[in-house]
Design a protein around this motif. Structure first.
Motif, PDB file in Angstrom:
ATOM      1  N   GLU A 477      63.313  48.534  28.612  1.00 52.34           N
ATOM      2  CA  GLU A 477      62.317  49.603  28.742  1.00 52.34           C
ATOM      3  C   GLU A 477      62.529  50.475  29.990  1.00 52.34           C
ATOM      4  OE1 GLU A 477      60.222  49.957  26.377  1.00 52.34           O
ATOM      5  OE2 GLU A 477      60.218  48.020  25.361  1.00 52.34           O
ATOM      6  N   ILE A 478      63.334  50.026  30.937  1.00 54.32           N
ATOM      7  CA  ILE A 478      63.469  50.715  32.228  1.00 54.32           C
ATOM      8  C   ILE A 478      63.874  52.187  32.089  1.00 54.32           C
ATOM      9  CG2 ILE A 478      64.676  50.725  34.445  1.00 54.32           C
ATOM     10  CD1 ILE A 478      62.590  48.548  34.148  1.00 54.32           C
ATOM     11  N   PRO A 479      64.789  52.559  31.153  1.00 51.43           N
ATOM     12  CA  PRO A 479      65.133  53.983  31.036  1.00 51.43           C
ATOM     13  C   PRO A 479      63.940  54.891  30.721  1.00 51.43           C
ATOM     14  CG  PRO A 479      66.788  52.646  29.937  1.00 51.43           C
ATOM     15  CD  PRO A 479      65.673  51.715  30.320  1.00 51.43           C
ATOM     16  N   GLN A 480      62.843  54.316  30.237  1.00 47.52           N
ATOM     17  CA  GLN A 480      61.673  55.140  29.954  1.00 47.52           C
ATOM     18  C   GLN A 480      61.037  55.686  31.238  1.00 47.52           C
ATOM     19  OE1 GLN A 480      58.979  53.058  27.207  1.00 47.52           O
ATOM     20  NE2 GLN A 480      60.802  52.124  26.319  1.00 47.52           N
ATOM     21  N   LEU A 481      61.425  55.132  32.374  1.00 52.41           N
ATOM     22  CA  LEU A 481      60.936  55.694  33.634  1.00 52.41           C
ATOM     23  C   LEU A 481      61.420  57.129  33.820  1.00 52.41           C
ATOM     24  CD1 LEU A 481      61.349  52.591  35.990  1.00 52.41           C
ATOM     25  CD2 LEU A 481      59.263  53.455  34.913  1.00 52.41           C
ATOM     26  N   TRP A 482      62.555  57.462  33.180  1.00 52.30           N
ATOM     27  CA  TRP A 482      63.017  58.848  33.201  1.00 52.30           C
ATOM     28  C   TRP A 482      62.039  59.729  32.420  1.00 52.30           C
ATOM     29  CZ3 TRP A 482      65.580  62.197  35.746  1.00 52.30           C
ATOM     30  CH2 TRP A 482      66.025  63.369  35.163  1.00 52.30           C
ATOM     31  N   ASN A 483      61.529  59.211  31.285  1.00 53.87           N
ATOM     32  CA  ASN A 483      60.492  59.922  30.542  1.00 53.87           C
ATOM     33  C   ASN A 483      59.221  60.080  31.373  1.00 53.87           C
ATOM     34  OD1 ASN A 483      61.819  58.079  27.929  1.00 53.87           O
ATOM     35  ND2 ASN A 483      61.693  60.309  27.767  1.00 53.87           N
ATOM     36  N   VAL A 484      58.931  59.085  32.209  1.00 54.54           N
ATOM     37  CA  VAL A 484      57.757  59.160  33.085  1.00 54.54           C
ATOM     38  C   VAL A 484      57.948  60.276  34.113  1.00 54.54           C
ATOM     39  CG1 VAL A 484      56.385  57.933  34.824  1.00 54.54           C
ATOM     40  CG2 VAL A 484      57.151  56.736  32.767  1.00 54.54           C
ATOM     41  N   LEU A 485      59.130  60.348  34.720  1.00 51.93           N
ATOM     42  CA  LEU A 485      59.408  61.397  35.709  1.00 51.93           C
ATOM     43  C   LEU A 485      59.287  62.793  35.090  1.00 51.93           C
ATOM     44  CD1 LEU A 485      62.455  59.958  37.700  1.00 51.93           C
ATOM     45  CD2 LEU A 485      60.103  60.275  38.514  1.00 51.93           C
ATOM     46  N   LYS A 486      59.683  62.930  33.837  1.00 48.92           N
ATOM     47  CA  LYS A 486      59.630  64.227  33.172  1.00 48.92           C
ATOM     48  C   LYS A 486      58.217  64.578  32.696  1.00 48.92           C
ATOM     49  CE  LYS A 486      62.974  65.396  30.397  1.00 48.92           C
ATOM     50  NZ  LYS A 486      63.915  65.377  29.249  1.00 48.92           N
ATOM     51  N   GLY A 487      57.256  63.660  32.850  1.00 48.79           N
ATOM     52  CA  GLY A 487      55.882  63.925  32.442  1.00 48.79           C
ATOM     53  C   GLY A 487      55.612  63.678  30.976  1.00 48.79           C
ATOM     54  N   GLN A 488      56.581  63.092  30.276  1.00 47.57           N
ATOM     55  CA  GLN A 488      56.402  62.819  28.851  1.00 47.57           C
ATOM     56  C   GLN A 488      55.672  61.508  28.610  1.00 47.57           C
ATOM     57  OE1 GLN A 488      60.590  62.850  28.145  1.00 47.57           O
ATOM     58  NE2 GLN A 488      60.630  65.013  27.496  1.00 47.57           N
ATOM     59  N   MET A 489      55.758  60.609  29.588  1.00 47.30           N
ATOM     60  CA  MET A 489      55.112  59.311  29.485  1.00 47.30           C
ATOM     61  C   MET A 489      54.429  58.974  30.806  1.00 47.30           C
ATOM     62  SD  MET A 489      57.934  57.002  27.371  1.00 47.30           S
ATOM     63  CE  MET A 489      56.906  55.522  27.512  1.00 47.30           C
ATOM     64  N   SER A 490      53.671  57.895  30.781  1.00 48.83           N
ATOM     65  CA  SER A 490      53.031  57.374  31.979  1.00 48.83           C
ATOM     66  C   SER A 490      53.409  55.904  32.112  1.00 48.83           C
ATOM     67  CB  SER A 490      51.511  57.531  31.867  1.00 48.83           C
ATOM     68  OG  SER A 490      50.858  56.952  32.980  1.00 48.83           O
ATOM     69  N   LEU A 513      46.841  59.790  20.859  1.00 50.94           N
ATOM     70  CA  LEU A 513      47.565  60.997  21.252  1.00 50.94           C
ATOM     71  C   LEU A 513      46.777  61.842  22.248  1.00 50.94           C
ATOM     72  CD1 LEU A 513      49.207  62.173  17.892  1.00 50.94           C
ATOM     73  CD2 LEU A 513      50.258  60.917  19.779  1.00 50.94           C
ATOM     74  N   ALA A 514      45.558  61.401  22.590  1.00 58.12           N
ATOM     75  CA  ALA A 514      44.749  62.132  23.569  1.00 58.12           C
ATOM     76  C   ALA A 514      45.173  61.827  25.002  1.00 58.12           C
ATOM     77  CB  ALA A 514      43.275  61.795  23.386  1.00 58.12           C
ATOM     78  N   VAL A 515      46.018  60.812  25.182  1.00 51.25           N
ATOM     79  CA  VAL A 515      46.525  60.460  26.514  1.00 51.25           C
ATOM     80  C   VAL A 515      48.049  60.337  26.437  1.00 51.25           C
ATOM     81  CG1 VAL A 515      44.413  59.245  27.176  1.00 51.25           C
ATOM     82  CG2 VAL A 515      46.264  57.977  26.077  1.00 51.25           C
ATOM     83  N   ARG A 516      48.687  60.343  27.595  1.00 55.11           N
ATOM     84  CA  ARG A 516      50.149  60.172  27.609  1.00 55.11           C
ATOM     85  C   ARG A 516      50.495  58.749  27.203  1.00 55.11           C
ATOM     86  NH1 ARG A 516      49.924  63.736  32.082  1.00 55.11           N
ATOM     87  NH2 ARG A 516      51.297  65.538  31.811  1.00 55.11           N
ATOM     88  N   PRO A 517      51.542  58.566  26.410  1.00 57.16           N
ATOM     89  CA  PRO A 517      51.981  57.203  26.074  1.00 57.16           C
ATOM     90  C   PRO A 517      52.509  56.499  27.314  1.00 57.16           C
ATOM     91  CG  PRO A 517      53.586  58.826  25.321  1.00 57.16           C
ATOM     92  CD  PRO A 517      52.398  59.602  25.814  1.00 57.16           C
ATOM     93  N   GLY A 518      52.534  55.175  27.263  1.00 58.44           N
ATOM     94  CA  GLY A 518      52.912  54.410  28.446  1.00 58.44           C
ATOM     95  C   GLY A 518      54.082  53.474  28.228  1.00 58.44           C
ATOM     96  N   VAL A 519      54.689  53.055  29.337  1.00 61.34           N
ATOM     97  CA  VAL A 519      55.756  52.061  29.306  1.00 61.34           C
ATOM     98  C   VAL A 519      55.159  50.709  28.920  1.00 61.34           C
ATOM     99  CG1 VAL A 519      57.539  50.904  30.668  1.00 61.34           C
ATOM    100  CG2 VAL A 519      57.065  53.334  31.027  1.00 61.34           C
TER     101      VAL A 519
END
Length: 591
Positions: A477-490, A513-519
């Motif tokens: 799951e760690i690569p999803q931190l890149w999605n977090v940096l881009k504001g696509q995830m939390s 879908l009313a909130v950002r998806p999370g790791v």
């Protein structure tokens, strides 16, 4: 004529939620329409169609509350309250033993209709149907069928003005009422989440069972938005639709309940209805059409114009409300001026102390959070994601090399997922399965061990040797931190899914879908070895309703604690990975 169905199942579900706002701490079927609960209207229409037994399905924590409510104001039918948890279709299988006869009715708990259902039964019987869908016609004027087509860069590409003949989509929408033959119950898997619309009807179509749609005549409205609750109250109050014989509607519009206390200096302009125990103080002006629920307090000098006020609400002195819906237990402050709004009560699952206003027609899901929370959450997301990626960069390089040496295929698994407000993005993970995992998934579908749209096999043959370690440690799951940096995830939120994976429950889809998806999220932190889709829905909804910095921190700590327990079990088993471990990010699609 063949005997009409004697049993009706009402899918009442959970609390009366409108785009995330809980207007009253009861299911929609208990909401008052002109101070008379919705179920009384449905019971009247059903009794005229020959129904004698009513089965009301509610979620577990509301069973006692609904039973108590109905005991105080029973419908004119025999009734049973049953707690169910497996979706609209699965609920039917749960109450199978209570259903009598060869056919039965099913109704959504947010439906108000006035029509002759015996005609729908005749149609169903003549066609020897397995299922008949009650439907209403969608009408759109030709001048409103124009559409603006945008290019990828947002520029206007074309303007299309279609003729009604060119519209290929069905002009019928489901009204929320169905007639089923008892044989459909055998098609619903027991103790498994199953959706009536998205799963049962495709099965019936595949089996070439006799199914049809019946266009309902008369009045038919569903309580989908807050506007609907307002409009339905107004229609009944102004006698645009007349329900004769419904208990509680005996008092004419323009009369207050005898138990209401009305100051003689107040002015009341019909049509209006005032509930028992309500107090109308000096100088109050009430302009119809207006409904005031029981035990309300309208303080001196207030003006209430064209409003629906549910029970136990308080409107402060000199306040002015125009075209408003006031939720149960809500409090309007002194001198407040509100127009075209719904006021969410303070006594709701969100835990907020002040009533909140929601503009009528608001389409977005209502998330009860402050700007401070959103800003603080974003700062924490960026700081934690950046720091973690820097600190783990040597580990990530080793993982990438291990994946490449272990099996052919790319290092990263990429898939389009839905983020905030449904906006699509590319989610990244370390690949933990063989490169053709998606193709193999179709062949392994029969071995799926979970219900709903999820797909999970505890000993999934598609997982590689390195992939098993990555999944057990959640390093994938760690690569999803890149999605977090881009504001696509939390860091914390519901897990991101594809749109088709959320089709089985639109309300759950709109909520998450009313909130950002999370790791990681509440469901991942609390999930046990046996995973149920209804638990996933419950935990996602709970998070959106109660999201806060404290809850986010709690979920992160729960996730870390779960990981430590896993390594503790691994050490106890002499280094052997526990195959029954429920990883913290189990998803229906490949990791």
């Amino acid at each position: 004529m063949h005997q009409a169905p004697s049993t009706a199942v009402i899918l009442a579900g959970g609390l009366a939620t409108f785009s995330g706002a809980v207007i009253a701490p009861v299911p929609k079927i208990l909401l008052p329409i002109c101070n008379c609960p919705l179920y009384q209207y449905l019971a009247r229409v059903l009794s005229l169609a020959g129904v004698r037994d009513l089965i009301i399905c509610v979620q577990e924590d509301l069973e006692a509350q609904v039973a108590e409510y109905l005991s105080l104001s029973p419908p004119p039918l025999n009734f049973l309250i049953r707690k169910t948890a497996y979706g609209t279709g699965g609920s039917l299988r749960e109450v199978e033993r209570d259903i009598k006869g060869d056919a039965f009715w099913v109704l959504n708990g947010d439906l108000l209709l006035l029509t002759d259902l015996s005609r729908m039964w005749e149609f169903h019987h003549e066609h020897r149907g397995m299922a008949t869908v009650g439907a209403v016609k969608i009408s759109e004027a030709p001048e409103k069928m124009g559409r603006v087509e945008l290019g990828r860069n947002g520029n206007v590409k074309a303007i299309h003005r279609a003729h009604p003949f060119q519209e290929k989509r069905s002009k019928l929408r489901p009204a929320g009422i169905y007639l089923f033959g008892s044989g459909v119950l055998e098609l619903i898997p027991p103790q498994s989440y199953f959706d009536l619309k998205e799963e049962l009807f495709p099965v019936l179509y595949h089996l070439q069972a006799a199914t049809a749609a019946w266009e309902l005549p008369g009045y038919c409205r569903t309580l989908t938005r807050l506007d609907d609750l307002f409009s339905i109250n107004r229609d009944v109050l102004m006698k645009k639709v007349s329900f004769e014989g419904v208990k509680g509607l005996e008092v004419d519009s323009g009369a207050a309940d005898p138990a209401a206390r009305i100051d003689p200096t107040s002015s009341l302009v019909p049509p209006f209805k005032i509930g028992a125990g309500s107090r109308i103080d000096a100088g109050v002006l009430i302009l119809g059409p207006t409904v005031i629920g029981p035990e309300c307090e309208i303080q001196a000098g207030a003006v209430v114009n064209n409003c629906v006020v549910l029970g136990n609400a308080q409107i402060g002195r000199l306040a002015r409300l125009d075209h408003c819906l006031v939720g149960e237990g809500a409090a309007i402050g002194e001198g407040a001026t509100l127009r075209d709004q719904s006021i969410v009560p303070p006594a709701n699952p969100f835990g907020k102390k002040k009533s909140r206003g929601i503009v009528f027609g608001q389409a977005d899901w209502h998330v009860p959070v402050s700007r401070f929370y959103l800003a603080a959450k974003r700062v924490i997301d960026v700081a934690a994601a950046a720091l973690t990626l820097v600190l783990l960069s040597p580990v990530l390089l080793v993982v990438a090399l291990a994946i490449k040496l272990d099996s052919p295929g790319p290092v990263f698994f990429r898939q389009i997922r839905c983020g905030l407000r449904g906006k699509e993005f590319t989610m990244f993970k370390f690949r933990s399965m063989v490169a053709n995992a998606e193709d193999l998934k179709r062949k392994l579908q029969a071995f799926n061990e979970v219900d709903g749209p999820m797909f999970k096999i505890m000993e999934d043959p598609r997982i590689t040797r390195v992939g098993k370690f990555l999944r057990d440690t959640n390093l994938d799951e760690i690569p999803q931190l890149w999605n977090v940096l881009k504001g696509q995830m939390s860091l914390v939120g519901p897990r991101p899914l594809c749109m088709e994976e959320m089709a089985h429950n639109p309300k759950w889809r709109d909520c998450r879908l009313a909130v950002r998806p999370g790791v990681t999220g509440l469901w991942q932190a609390k999930a046990h070895d046996k995973i149920f889709f209804n638990d996933w829905i419950r935990y996602d909804t709970e998070y959106v309703h109660k999201c806060s910095l404290w809850l986010d921190l709690k979920i992160i700590l729960m996730t870390l604690f779960k990981e430590m327990n896993f390594f503790r079990r691994k050490k106890k088993n002499n280094g052997v990975m526990d195959s029954n471990n429920s990883d913290c990010a189990a998803e229906s699609s490949p990791k």
